[in-house]
Design a protein around this motif. Structure first.
Motif, PDB file in Angstrom:
ATOM      1  N   LEU A  99       0.756  -1.326  -0.028  1.00  0.00           N
ATOM      2  CA  LEU A  99       0.099   0.109  -0.067  1.00  0.00           C
ATOM      3  C   LEU A  99       0.742   1.292   0.156  1.00  0.00           C
ATOM      4  O   LEU A  99       0.525   2.198  -0.640  1.00  0.00           O
ATOM      5  CB  LEU A  99      -0.832  -0.052   1.301  1.00  0.00           C
ATOM      6  N   ALA A 100       1.982   1.285   0.799  1.00  0.00           N
ATOM      7  CA  ALA A 100       2.694   2.498   0.823  1.00  0.00           C
ATOM      8  C   ALA A 100       3.536   2.598  -0.515  1.00  0.00           C
ATOM      9  O   ALA A 100       3.528   3.727  -1.100  1.00  0.00           O
ATOM     10  CB  ALA A 100       3.889   2.252   1.916  1.00  0.00           C
ATOM     11  N   ASP A 101       4.011   1.797  -1.294  1.00  0.00           N
ATOM     12  CA  ASP A 101       4.556   1.550  -2.289  1.00  0.00           C
ATOM     13  C   ASP A 101       3.729   1.988  -3.633  1.00  0.00           C
ATOM     14  O   ASP A 101       4.037   2.282  -4.924  1.00  0.00           O
ATOM     15  CB  ASP A 101       5.543   0.519  -2.728  1.00  0.00           C
ATOM     16  N   GLY A 102       2.288   1.568  -3.484  1.00  0.00           N
ATOM     17  CA  GLY A 102       1.557   1.940  -4.493  1.00  0.00           C
ATOM     18  C   GLY A 102       1.104   0.543  -5.328  1.00  0.00           C
ATOM     19  O   GLY A 102       0.402   0.781  -6.294  1.00  0.00           O
ATOM     20  N   ARG A 103       1.777  -0.315  -5.004  1.00  0.00           N
ATOM     21  CA  ARG A 103       1.580  -1.791  -5.889  1.00  0.00           C
ATOM     22  C   ARG A 103       0.089  -2.418  -5.247  1.00  0.00           C
ATOM     23  O   ARG A 103      -0.475  -2.922  -6.092  1.00  0.00           O
ATOM     24  CB  ARG A 103       2.735  -2.836  -5.401  1.00  0.00           C
ATOM     25  N   LEU A 104      -0.396  -1.987  -4.346  1.00  0.00           N
ATOM     26  CA  LEU A 104      -1.774  -2.357  -3.863  1.00  0.00           C
ATOM     27  C   LEU A 104      -2.818  -1.179  -3.613  1.00  0.00           C
ATOM     28  O   LEU A 104      -2.033  -0.093  -3.241  1.00  0.00           O
ATOM     29  CB  LEU A 104      -1.646  -3.325  -2.594  1.00  0.00           C
ATOM     30  N   ARG A 105      -3.647  -1.425  -3.963  1.00  0.00           N
ATOM     31  CA  ARG A 105      -4.801  -0.106  -3.911  1.00  0.00           C
ATOM     32  C   ARG A 105      -6.200  -0.770  -2.932  1.00  0.00           C
ATOM     33  O   ARG A 105      -6.531  -1.996  -3.073  1.00  0.00           O
ATOM     34  CB  ARG A 105      -5.216   0.179  -5.258  1.00  0.00           C
ATOM     35  N   THR A 106      -6.825   0.452  -2.411  1.00  0.00           N
ATOM     36  CA  THR A 106      -7.862  -0.053  -1.655  1.00  0.00           C
ATOM     37  C   THR A 106      -9.086  -0.430  -2.712  1.00  0.00           C
ATOM     38  O   THR A 106      -8.948  -0.220  -3.820  1.00  0.00           O
ATOM     39  CB  THR A 106      -8.175   1.173  -0.768  1.00  0.00           C
ATOM     40  N   ARG A 107     -10.210  -0.766  -2.106  1.00  0.00           N
ATOM     41  CA  ARG A 107     -11.138  -0.953  -2.936  1.00  0.00           C
ATOM     42  C   ARG A 107     -12.139   0.358  -3.464  1.00  0.00           C
ATOM     43  O   ARG A 107     -12.417   0.213  -4.599  1.00  0.00           O
ATOM     44  CB  ARG A 107     -12.479  -1.695  -1.859  1.00  0.00           C
ATOM     45  N   GLU A 108     -11.865   1.575  -2.712  1.00  0.00           N
ATOM     46  CA  GLU A 108     -12.386   2.642  -3.192  1.00  0.00           C
ATOM     47  C   GLU A 108     -11.425   3.115  -4.438  1.00  0.00           C
ATOM     48  O   GLU A 108     -12.062   3.627  -5.548  1.00  0.00           O
ATOM     49  CB  GLU A 108     -12.082   3.960  -2.242  1.00  0.00           C
ATOM     50  N   GLU A 109     -10.115   2.836  -4.350  1.00  0.00           N
ATOM     51  CA  GLU A 109      -9.290   3.091  -5.590  1.00  0.00           C
ATOM     52  C   GLU A 109      -9.489   2.298  -6.729  1.00  0.00           C
ATOM     53  O   GLU A 109      -9.487   2.793  -7.825  1.00  0.00           O
ATOM     54  CB  GLU A 109      -7.830   3.246  -5.184  1.00  0.00           C
ATOM     55  N   ASN A 110      -9.828   0.924  -6.545  1.00  0.00           N
ATOM     56  CA  ASN A 110     -10.055   0.157  -7.547  1.00  0.00           C
ATOM     57  C   ASN A 110     -11.396   0.471  -8.287  1.00  0.00           C
ATOM     58  O   ASN A 110     -11.680   0.373  -9.504  1.00  0.00           O
ATOM     59  CB  ASN A 110     -10.212  -1.412  -6.957  1.00  0.00           C
ATOM     60  N   ARG A 111     -12.423   1.020  -7.393  1.00  0.00           N
ATOM     61  CA  ARG A 111     -13.738   1.486  -7.872  1.00  0.00           C
ATOM     62  C   ARG A 111     -13.466   2.419  -9.073  1.00  0.00           C
ATOM     63  O   ARG A 111     -14.022   2.564  -9.982  1.00  0.00           O
ATOM     64  CB  ARG A 111     -14.607   1.387  -6.923  1.00  0.00           C
ATOM     65  N   ARG A 112     -12.734   3.498  -8.368  1.00  0.00           N
ATOM     66  CA  ARG A 112     -12.427   4.605  -9.178  1.00  0.00           C
ATOM     67  C   ARG A 112     -11.891   4.463 -10.544  1.00  0.00           C
ATOM     68  O   ARG A 112     -12.059   5.008 -11.598  1.00  0.00           O
ATOM     69  CB  ARG A 112     -11.722   5.658  -8.410  1.00  0.00           C
ATOM     70  N   LEU A 113     -10.832   3.529 -10.605  1.00  0.00           N
ATOM     71  CA  LEU A 113      -9.854   3.050 -11.732  1.00  0.00           C
ATOM     72  C   LEU A 113     -10.882   2.433 -12.734  1.00  0.00           C
ATOM     73  O   LEU A 113     -10.752   2.503 -13.938  1.00  0.00           O
ATOM     74  CB  LEU A 113      -8.884   2.241 -11.145  1.00  0.00           C
ATOM     75  N   ARG A 114     -11.721   1.472 -12.210  1.00  0.00           N
ATOM     76  CA  ARG A 114     -12.588   0.852 -12.906  1.00  0.00           C
ATOM     77  C   ARG A 114     -13.641   1.723 -13.846  1.00  0.00           C
ATOM     78  O   ARG A 114     -14.076   1.639 -14.817  1.00  0.00           O
ATOM     79  CB  ARG A 114     -13.245  -0.366 -12.381  1.00  0.00           C
ATOM     80  N   LYS A 115     -14.012   2.869 -12.833  1.00  0.00           N
ATOM     81  CA  LYS A 115     -14.889   3.729 -13.321  1.00  0.00           C
ATOM     82  C   LYS A 115     -14.290   4.679 -14.452  1.00  0.00           C
ATOM     83  O   LYS A 115     -14.882   4.937 -15.582  1.00  0.00           O
ATOM     84  CB  LYS A 115     -15.458   4.596 -12.442  1.00  0.00           C
ATOM     85  N   GLU A 116     -13.041   4.937 -14.324  1.00  0.00           N
ATOM     86  CA  GLU A 116     -12.311   5.945 -15.310  1.00  0.00           C
ATOM     87  C   GLU A 116     -11.945   4.949 -16.444  1.00  0.00           C
ATOM     88  O   GLU A 116     -11.985   5.576 -17.651  1.00  0.00           O
ATOM     89  CB  GLU A 116     -11.103   6.485 -14.666  1.00  0.00           C
ATOM     90  N   ALA A 117     -11.965   3.694 -16.376  1.00  0.00           N
ATOM     91  CA  ALA A 117     -11.403   2.692 -17.523  1.00  0.00           C
ATOM     92  C   ALA A 117     -12.474   2.650 -18.316  1.00  0.00           C
ATOM     93  O   ALA A 117     -12.526   2.608 -19.708  1.00  0.00           O
ATOM     94  CB  ALA A 117     -10.842   1.364 -16.984  1.00  0.00           C
ATOM     95  N   ARG A 118     -13.939   2.717 -17.911  1.00  0.00           N
ATOM     96  CA  ARG A 118     -14.876   2.568 -18.615  1.00  0.00           C
ATOM     97  C   ARG A 118     -15.259   3.827 -19.398  1.00  0.00           C
ATOM     98  O   ARG A 118     -16.476   4.112 -20.275  1.00  0.00           O
ATOM     99  CB  ARG A 118     -16.242   2.204 -17.748  1.00  0.00           C
TER     100      ARG A 118
END
Length: 706
Positions: free
Chosen positions: A206-225
């Motif tokens: 999480l500190a390095d940015g390799r893992l993301r929280t659920r809110e970040e995953n939802r935001r990235l999926r929304k942006e990808a669509r």
């Protein structure tokens, strides 16, 4: 679907027992202490029954019991329905019945309800009516049955009241045999090491940015669509710079290939070219276009007066097609400085002294000088030519001291390395010759005489092995100098002394395999062939003794084999990669050797590293004839090679005491002996950085250090 019938036996749970009365409590308190709870008397009155029923009605448990009593999930229904068997229903299409029963009567189905009736029944919200085509009747399915069907499809229990894991009750009675008698493990009371490591990895991700929280995953999926964002990313990857990457660090798609550049406009595209460019092929000024002239530059007052190029639109269109349709491939060019590939060598001026200038020429030979060598004290120089003449020179003055005739032609000459033995070993056509130089003084003269006379009074000793004569020793002459001959089965090509000066090794490539390498002992006038089966690499070309160990280096055409003379075994095989080895030299330290070949190569071998050559040098234009090290390598780390190209190459070859440091091999000087037929042999002065060379034209030269 048949309507479930009411079962006689209820499937509901047993109602919990009512609380006991005060009288029962009194009786139980007066009873024996050893009597268990199950043996205690219970009473159930009407008041308690009514109170319990009212509580169940208020909590809804009574309705659940009624529903469970009405549910019949068994398969043995009272009404079996259509008993026509496994007869397809499409057989009765067009008939008013759907089969026959057991008695043979027709089974007339009910008419299915129309859409209006189904809508009216579904409007009340109590259930759904479906048509059973197999039995030919309308079946009413309640809401509870629909819920049971839904739960069965999901793999759950049909009744929602049924619990998969019901509550368990613990009894106060301790059983005689418990389920387990193991003590509580220690791991239940201490933190888990693996869970801590896992949590640490997750936190680091999480500190390095390799893992993301659920809110970040939802935001990235929304942006990808988002189609607009996808279009912008595609455009950036197509027209952006090469180093554009996605946020994850991985490049999407192939690398963008830049389009080829257009040709820069020339004078044809200029509306006002200079006057000096308006000329013809012969350089004359052009005023009017001539016949056959493709282009005549014209000057215009302004750009708007320049006519449209007739093929301009077509060329632009074709270029657009090429950019769109033609595939392009990116070819990376390595921007490497050629100077960086060349190893950084020290300045030769920092590596002095080394032979770099001609000092003296020794004139006396009329044929090719095939071999030469200097005495251990550096005072005398011995040379041998192809006709059988052995000349002795004084190094300091260049004066010819003595000439000795040996049956020729000769091929090799070596001075005895022992200071007390003033003897030359000369390899000739009939064998090897030991020649007294008559330079010994005092006790050295007696030691030299004892070495040449040997232990045999008659002067002839035959060493036989397997009924074969290895070497026949004899004394050719006594005056003016003693010459001892050891006749061999074939002409000797090379000769090498042992460091003690008593043993001598010769090589005869034309002899049989077991007689090609012969070791002689001068004090006893004996000869022996140590290689009984010969060398496996073909004809033997040269052999050299190790300076300090009982090793013998034997060079064949392609390999160099190291034999242990005391143990009589093969120690190591050095593979140089050469096609034809011509010379072999050992470093005075004993841990390195060089091999020269006829294919212009000089291979440096480190005996401690492996079988392959540590370094391969190629500085000559023709075949190498000889290679030698300076005897005082600690003071003068020099190496020299001579070749048929008429040059002598001098190297600064320093071997370090640290075994982890590679030897330093630097070419420092290229000496020209001015011989069109080539240089056949070279030798260093034992105490000075001087070099002697013998050429095929009969010249002997001395190069010293300036």
């Amino acid at each position: 679907m048949p309507k479930p019938s009411k079962s006689k036996k209820g499937k509901g749970k047993k109602p919990p027992p009512p609380p006991s009365s005060s009288s029962s409590d009194a009786e139980s308190s007066d009873s024996d202490d050893e009597r268990s709870y199950e043996d205690a008397p219970r009473t159930w009155g009407d008041a308690e029954r009514a109170q319990n029923s009212e509580q169940q009605r208020e909590s809804g448990a009574l309705q659940q019991l009624k529903d469970q009593a009405l549910d019949d999930l068994s398969s043995d229904d009272e009404d079996a329905g259509n008993a026509t068997g496994r007869v397809p229903t499409h057989w009765y299409e067009g008939y008013d019945h759907i089969g026959y029963d057991v008695s043979g009567s027709k089974v007339v189905p009910e008419k299915p309800l129309d859409g209006l009736d189904l809508a009216i029944e579904a409007d009340d919200g109590e259930g759904v009516t479906v048509y059973d085509k197999l039995n030919g009747r309308n079946v009413r399915i309640s809401k509870r049955e629909l819920e049971q069907i839904r739960r069965l499809k999901k793999g759950a229990f049909a009744n929602p009241e049924t619990e998969m894991y019901p509550d368990t009750y613990r009894s106060s009675v301790i059983e005689t045999t418990p389920l387990h008698n193991a003590p509580e493990p220690k791991r239940r009371f201490i933190p888990s090491k693996w869970e801590g490591m896992r949590i640490h990895r997750l936190a680091q991700g999480l500190a390095d940015g390799r893992l993301r929280t659920r809110e970040e995953n939802r935001r990235l999926r929304k942006e990808a669509r988002d189609p607009e964002r996808r279009f912008l990313e595609a455009a950036a990857s197509m027209w952006g710079p090469e180093d554009v990457e996605d946020p994850s660090g991985r490049r999407k798609g192939p690398l963008p290939v830049p389009a080829p550049k257009l040709k820069l406009p020339g004078h044809e595209e200029s509306y006002r070219p200079p006057a000096e460019y308006c000329v013809d092929d012969e350089g004359r000024p052009l005023t009017e276009p001539e016949e056959g002239q493709d282009f005549v530059p014209k000057q215009h007052d302004s750009l708007r007066r320049v006519g449209v190029y007739e093929k301009g639109v077509q060329e632009r269109f074709e270029r657009c097609l090429d950019l769109y349709l033609c595939p392009r491939k990116l070819k990376r060019r390595l921007a490497i400085d050629p100077e960086s590939l060349v190893p950084k060598l020290p300045d030769p001026r920092d590596l002095k002294p080394f032979p770099n200038a001609l000092c003296r020429s020794f004139i006396g030979h009329t044929t090719a000088v095939v071999a030469l060598d200097c005495s251990r004290d550096g005072q005398w120089l011995a040379t041998a030519d192809d006709s059988g003449r052995v000349l002795l020179w004084e190094v300091s003055t260049g004066k010819l001291i003595r000439e000795t005739a040996v049956p020729g032609p000769l091929s090799a000459l070596r001075w005895n390395p022992h200071l007390e033995h003033h003897v030359l070993a000369v390899a000739g056509k009939e064998g090897v010759y030991l020649v007294d130089t008559r330079t010994a003084r005092g006790d050295d003269r007696e030691a030299t005489k004892a070495l040449l006379e040997g232990e045999d009074d008659e002067g002839v000793i035959e060493q036989r092995r397997d009924a074969e004569v290895v070497g026949v020793w004899s004394t050719l002459q006594q005056e003016p100098c003693t010459i001892v001959k050891c006749a061999l089965a074939a002409p000797a090509r090379t000769v090498a002394w042992h460091a003690r000066g008593d043993y001598l090794a010769t090589v005869s490539p034309d002899a049989i395999a077991s007689m090609q390498c012969v070791v002689h002992r001068c004090s006893r006038r004996s000869s022996q062939a140590p290689l009984k089966r010969g060398d496996k690499g073909g004809q033997i070309q040269s052999c050299v003794f190790h300076p300090s160990k009982p090793f013998l280096f034997v060079a064949s055409r392609t390999t160099v084999r190291l034999y242990h003379l005391a143990r009589q075994e093969l120690v190591k095989t050095l593979r140089s990669g050469c096609k034809w080895i011509s010379c072999l030299a050992i470093h005075p330290g004993g841990d390195h050797c060089v091999v020269g070949s006829r294919d212009l190569r000089l291979c440096w071998h480190d005996l401690d590293l492996g079988e392959q050559a540590h370094r391969t040098l190629k500085y000559h234009d023709k075949a190498l004839r000889a290679a030698t090290f300076h005897p005082k390598s600690s003071r003068y780390p020099l190496m020299a090679t001579c070749s048929d190209d008429g040059t002598v190459q001098v190297f600064h070859a320093k071997v370090f005491d640290d075994l982890t440091t590679n030897p330093s091999i630097v070419p420092v000087k290229r000496l020209d002996v001015s011989s069109p037929k080539g240089c056949l042999d070279c030798a260093f002065h034992p105490t000075q950085p001087w070099l002697f060379s013998g050429s095929a034209d009969g010249s002997v030269k001395l190069f010293h250090a300036l």
